[in-house]
Write an enzyme that holds these catalytic residues in place. Structure first.
Site, short mmCIF file in Angstrom:
data_model
loop_
_atom_site.label_atom_id
_atom_site.label_comp_id
_atom_site.label_asym_id
_atom_site.label_seq_id
_atom_site.Cartn_x
_atom_site.Cartn_y
_atom_site.Cartn_z
N HIS A 170 4.21 80.34 -13.00
CA HIS A 170 2.86 80.68 -13.46
C HIS A 170 2.94 81.49 -14.75
O HIS A 170 3.89 82.24 -14.96
CB HIS A 170 2.08 81.45 -12.39
CG HIS A 170 2.77 82.69 -11.87
ND1 HIS A 170 3.81 82.65 -10.97
CD2 HIS A 170 2.56 84.00 -12.13
CE1 HIS A 170 4.21 83.89 -10.70
NE2 HIS A 170 3.47 84.72 -11.39
N HIS A 181 1.04 84.30 -17.11
CA HIS A 181 0.04 85.36 -17.14
C HIS A 181 -0.69 85.33 -18.49
O HIS A 181 -0.06 85.26 -19.53
CB HIS A 181 0.71 86.74 -17.01
CG HIS A 181 1.38 86.97 -15.69
ND1 HIS A 181 0.78 87.63 -14.65
CD2 HIS A 181 2.61 86.61 -15.25
CE1 HIS A 181 1.61 87.70 -13.63
NE2 HIS A 181 2.74 87.09 -13.96
#
Ligand SMILES: [Zn+2]
Length: 141
Positions: free
Chosen positions: A103, A105
């Site tokens: 993922h 940010h």
């Protein structure tokens, strides 16, 4: 499903089994609010397919993921009126990756948000509070 996908909280969000404040979704990617944001408007952008780190991805896939993060960074900046945006991505425990589903940010930043030169501290935010921000960002995508 092979590997740790069944235990993966991000896969469970993608499958609708765990609630999240969704910001964006298409066939390949999803983005939602971080529940412990560094600043309000901190989102996570991830591929729907379970990959633990960039080491499990072709460089082109990683590039496409970052392109998606960059697009959403524009929406976050507009929605929050941020002065700047950090885009960051951690691979492995040693690099402070907490959830083992790759993922990115996207974190809104402000000129005066780190007077000591440190990151603002993360705070847990209830899902209901995140929904309002998610809506504002969705409107800017
Ligand atoms: Zn996963």
């Amino acid at each position: 499903m092979p590997g740790g996908e069944l235990d993966c909280v991000f896969c469970r969000i993608i499958q609708g089994e765990v609630e999240a404040a969704l910001v964006y979704e298409d066939d390949t990617y999803v983005a939602f609010m971080d529940i412990r944001p560094i600043n309000p408007g901190h989102i996570l952008v991830l591929p729907k397919v379970h990959r633990e780190t960039v080491f499990d991805m072709a460089p082109e896939e990683t590039g496409a993921l970052f392109a998606q993060a960059a697009r959403l960074a524009v929406a976050v900046k507009e929605a929050l009126g941020a002065d700047g945006i950090n885009i960051g991505q951690n691979n492995g425990r040693a690099a402070q990756q907490i959830v083992p589903h790759v993922h990115v940010h996207v974190i809104p930043r402000y000129v005066d948000d780190s007077p000591a030169g440190r990151w603002p501290s993360r705070k847990a935010v209830p899902l209901t509070d995140l929904e309002g921000l998610a809506q504002e960002i969705r409107a800017s995508v």
